[in-house]
Motif scaffolding. Sequence first.
Motif, PDB file in Angstrom:
ATOM      1  N   ALA A 124       0.338  36.322  40.594  1.00  0.00           N
ATOM      2  CA  ALA A 124      -0.416  36.781  39.430  1.00  0.00           C
ATOM      3  C   ALA A 124      -1.711  37.472  39.854  1.00  0.00           C
ATOM      4  N   PRO A 125      -2.113  38.521  39.152  1.00  0.00           N
ATOM      5  CA  PRO A 125      -3.388  39.190  39.461  1.00  0.00           C
ATOM      6  C   PRO A 125      -4.559  38.240  39.256  1.00  0.00           C
ATOM      7  N   ASP A 126      -5.615  38.456  40.034  1.00  0.00           N
ATOM      8  CA  ASP A 126      -6.811  37.627  39.900  1.00  0.00           C
ATOM      9  C   ASP A 126      -7.595  37.951  38.631  1.00  0.00           C
ATOM     10  N   SER A 127      -7.360  39.116  38.091  1.00  0.00           N
ATOM     11  CA  SER A 127      -8.053  39.531  36.870  1.00  0.00           C
ATOM     12  C   SER A 127      -7.222  40.618  36.213  1.00  0.00           C
ATOM     13  N   GLY A 128      -7.705  41.089  35.076  1.00  0.00           N
ATOM     14  CA  GLY A 128      -7.003  42.183  34.415  1.00  0.00           C
ATOM     15  C   GLY A 128      -6.466  41.797  33.056  1.00  0.00           C
ATOM     16  N   ASN A 129      -5.577  42.630  32.538  1.00  0.00           N
ATOM     17  CA  ASN A 129      -5.029  42.436  31.202  1.00  0.00           C
ATOM     18  C   ASN A 129      -4.192  41.169  31.133  1.00  0.00           C
ATOM     19  N   ILE A 130      -4.101  40.646  29.912  1.00  0.00           N
ATOM     20  CA  ILE A 130      -3.242  39.489  29.669  1.00  0.00           C
ATOM     21  C   ILE A 130      -2.328  39.795  28.492  1.00  0.00           C
ATOM     22  N   THR A 131      -1.147  39.221  28.540  1.00  0.00           N
ATOM     23  CA  THR A 131      -0.225  39.245  27.409  1.00  0.00           C
ATOM     24  C   THR A 131       0.097  37.795  27.086  1.00  0.00           C
ATOM     25  N   PRO A 132      -0.542  37.216  26.081  1.00  0.00           N
ATOM     26  CA  PRO A 132      -0.360  35.788  25.788  1.00  0.00           C
ATOM     27  C   PRO A 132       1.110  35.449  25.591  1.00  0.00           C
ATOM     28  N   LEU A 133       1.486  34.253  26.021  1.00  0.00           N
ATOM     29  CA  LEU A 133       2.857  33.780  25.870  1.00  0.00           C
ATOM     30  C   LEU A 133       2.837  32.279  25.669  1.00  0.00           C
ATOM     31  N   SER A 134       3.910  31.772  25.138  1.00  0.00           N
ATOM     32  CA  SER A 134       4.050  30.328  24.937  1.00  0.00           C
ATOM     33  C   SER A 134       4.820  29.739  26.118  1.00  0.00           C
ATOM     34  N   ILE A 135       4.227  28.725  26.731  1.00  0.00           N
ATOM     35  CA  ILE A 135       4.908  27.933  27.762  1.00  0.00           C
ATOM     36  C   ILE A 135       4.888  26.499  27.246  1.00  0.00           C
ATOM     37  N   PRO A 136       5.940  26.045  26.589  1.00  0.00           N
ATOM     38  CA  PRO A 136       5.890  24.751  25.889  1.00  0.00           C
ATOM     39  C   PRO A 136       5.431  23.592  26.759  1.00  0.00           C
ATOM     40  N   GLU A 137       5.882  23.549  28.011  1.00  0.00           N
ATOM     41  CA  GLU A 137       5.487  22.433  28.880  1.00  0.00           C
ATOM     42  C   GLU A 137       3.983  22.453  29.145  1.00  0.00           C
ATOM     43  N   GLU A 138       3.444  23.652  29.455  1.00  0.00           N
ATOM     44  CA  GLU A 138       2.009  23.746  29.731  1.00  0.00           C
ATOM     45  C   GLU A 138       1.194  23.481  28.468  1.00  0.00           C
ATOM     46  N   ASP A 139       1.664  23.984  27.339  1.00  0.00           N
ATOM     47  CA  ASP A 139       0.956  23.744  26.082  1.00  0.00           C
ATOM     48  C   ASP A 139       0.872  22.250  25.783  1.00  0.00           C
ATOM     49  N   ALA A 140       1.980  21.519  26.040  1.00  0.00           N
ATOM     50  CA  ALA A 140       1.996  20.084  25.773  1.00  0.00           C
ATOM     51  C   ALA A 140       1.059  19.340  26.718  1.00  0.00           C
ATOM     52  N   ASP A 143      -4.893  26.930  34.043  1.00  0.00           N
ATOM     53  CA  ASP A 143      -4.747  28.054  34.975  1.00  0.00           C
ATOM     54  C   ASP A 143      -3.339  28.633  34.920  1.00  0.00           C
ATOM     55  N   ASN A 144      -2.330  27.760  34.830  1.00  0.00           N
ATOM     56  CA  ASN A 144      -0.948  28.248  34.767  1.00  0.00           C
ATOM     57  C   ASN A 144      -0.750  29.172  33.570  1.00  0.00           C
ATOM     58  N   ARG A 145      -1.313  28.787  32.445  1.00  0.00           N
ATOM     59  CA  ARG A 145      -1.142  29.588  31.234  1.00  0.00           C
ATOM     60  C   ARG A 145      -1.854  30.939  31.368  1.00  0.00           C
ATOM     61  N   ILE A 146      -3.052  30.924  31.947  1.00  0.00           N
ATOM     62  CA  ILE A 146      -3.802  32.174  32.130  1.00  0.00           C
ATOM     63  C   ILE A 146      -3.095  33.085  33.130  1.00  0.00           C
ATOM     64  N   LEU A 147      -2.670  32.521  34.261  1.00  0.00           N
ATOM     65  CA  LEU A 147      -2.016  33.320  35.301  1.00  0.00           C
ATOM     66  C   LEU A 147      -0.699  33.902  34.805  1.00  0.00           C
ATOM     67  N   ALA A 148       0.049  33.108  34.035  1.00  0.00           N
ATOM     68  CA  ALA A 148       1.308  33.619  33.494  1.00  0.00           C
ATOM     69  C   ALA A 148       1.066  34.769  32.533  1.00  0.00           C
ATOM     70  N   ALA A 149      -0.003  34.691  31.746  1.00  0.00           N
ATOM     71  CA  ALA A 149      -0.324  35.782  30.819  1.00  0.00           C
ATOM     72  C   ALA A 149      -0.694  37.052  31.579  1.00  0.00           C
ATOM     73  N   ARG A 150      -1.402  36.924  32.690  1.00  0.00           N
ATOM     74  CA  ARG A 150      -1.729  38.091  33.502  1.00  0.00           C
ATOM     75  C   ARG A 150      -0.478  38.663  34.168  1.00  0.00           C
ATOM     76  N   LEU A 151       0.382  37.759  34.659  1.00  0.00           N
ATOM     77  CA  LEU A 151       1.588  38.225  35.349  1.00  0.00           C
ATOM     78  C   LEU A 151       2.521  38.936  34.375  1.00  0.00           C
ATOM     79  N   GLN A 152       2.598  38.425  33.139  1.00  0.00           N
ATOM     80  CA  GLN A 152       3.442  39.095  32.152  1.00  0.00           C
ATOM     81  C   GLN A 152       2.902  40.492  31.839  1.00  0.00           C
ATOM     82  N   ALA A 153       1.593  40.611  31.754  1.00  0.00           N
ATOM     83  CA  ALA A 153       1.005  41.932  31.495  1.00  0.00           C
ATOM     84  C   ALA A 153       1.290  42.898  32.639  1.00  0.00           C
ATOM     85  N   ALA A 154       1.291  42.382  33.862  1.00  0.00           N
ATOM     86  CA  ALA A 154       1.568  43.237  35.017  1.00  0.00           C
ATOM     87  C   ALA A 154       3.038  43.613  35.102  1.00  0.00           C
ATOM     88  N   GLY A 155       3.927  42.659  34.670  1.00  0.00           N
ATOM     89  CA  GLY A 155       5.365  42.936  34.662  1.00  0.00           C
ATOM     90  C   GLY A 155       5.936  43.099  36.052  1.00  0.00           C
TER      91      GLY A 155
END
Length: 388
Positions: A212-228, A353-365
């Motif tokens: 995952a990028p250290d910074s940059g755009n994010i695309t929010p997503l639901s990760i049920p396990e992390e949310d719980a 951190d997992n939720r933030i990094l996943a949102a950045r990684l999704q934005a990067a694709g």
Amino acid sequence: LGRFFAPRQGRNSRYRRTRLSGAQVATRTAVLDVMGAQLRQAGDGPLLVWAAGHGDLGDKPAANGVLLWAGGRLTPEDVSDLLAGQGLRRTLSLIMTTCYSGGFAELVFAGADAKAGPARVLSCGLFASPWDLESSGCDADPERRHHQGYARHFLPGLRGLGLDGGVLPRAEIDFDGDGRISLSEAHARVRIASESADVPTSTSERWLRHAAPDSGNITPLSIPEEDAVIAHLAARLRLPVEELDRPGELARRESAQEEAGAAVERVRVDEDAAWHELAADLLGRWPTLDDPWHPDFDATLRRDGGAISARLDASPLMHRFEATSAVTDAANRLLDQERIGAALAERLERAIDNRILAARLQAAGGSKWLRWQALLRCERRVPNLRPN
């Protein structure tokens, strides 16, 4: 005398032969041979391997090991070499309760080396601890209900049960609401419920921190396990939602843990001094008492056992040693509680951190995003459980 001169857990344990059918001596060669044979056979989904035992720390994550029979050890590099072989028809799914087990998350990389890029064969794993931390579970307490190790929550969780055997409300285990319990949901249950110093991790978490990028755009997503995990641990730690992104909670709890550790070291000085005085008193009269292998040890106990007991009962040195030991025990209990609190805070911080990094990684694709999704699917496998 044994408790005084050579204390160790499990001295009163008794052992029996295993009742497992087909059990083999767990040497490194035997384990790799069995795993290789299974990976070369067709199967329904990844080969699921459960590793419960002792682990040790290497000079890098890929050099960590699971301790095996006769001094052998299995490392992430060993398993990576196995997965690089020819003729494999299945991928691998690991669940590991050992200390330093997070080192096996390096299997996401070719040769278990992050510099070599992603592994050719996608394998996944869920681990009781990061690569550089111990895990709980080596507990000689015969009361199973007191245990809080990874497996004690994970295995009942797969059946929708809590630690006490009671049925969990579905919202506390089936986090995606699909009516089934996956491996990753049982893993999340451990992160939420365990009253231990464990900080469980996974291959998908390792990949996020690599890709995952250290910074940059994010695309929010639901990760049920992390949310719980975030929701439950924030409630346990009594942290308002608006404070979750503040880094102070983990630092505060780690500081409390350090202070408790320093207190243990201070009181241990008094306990050690008392121990040496009592040991000198006993060995000045009976010089072989600290060596049960000495040829005169048995004869000394037969001849002078009553006098030794009487001396211990009446000795003010013994009373001082017992008093200082009680103070040390109390300090260690406080340290254990501070370790648990710090572990809860670290689990929460990692989930955020997992939720933030996943949102950045999704934005990067791209391929790195697709690899994370594939790892998550592997970790979310729903196993076929045999009936009780």
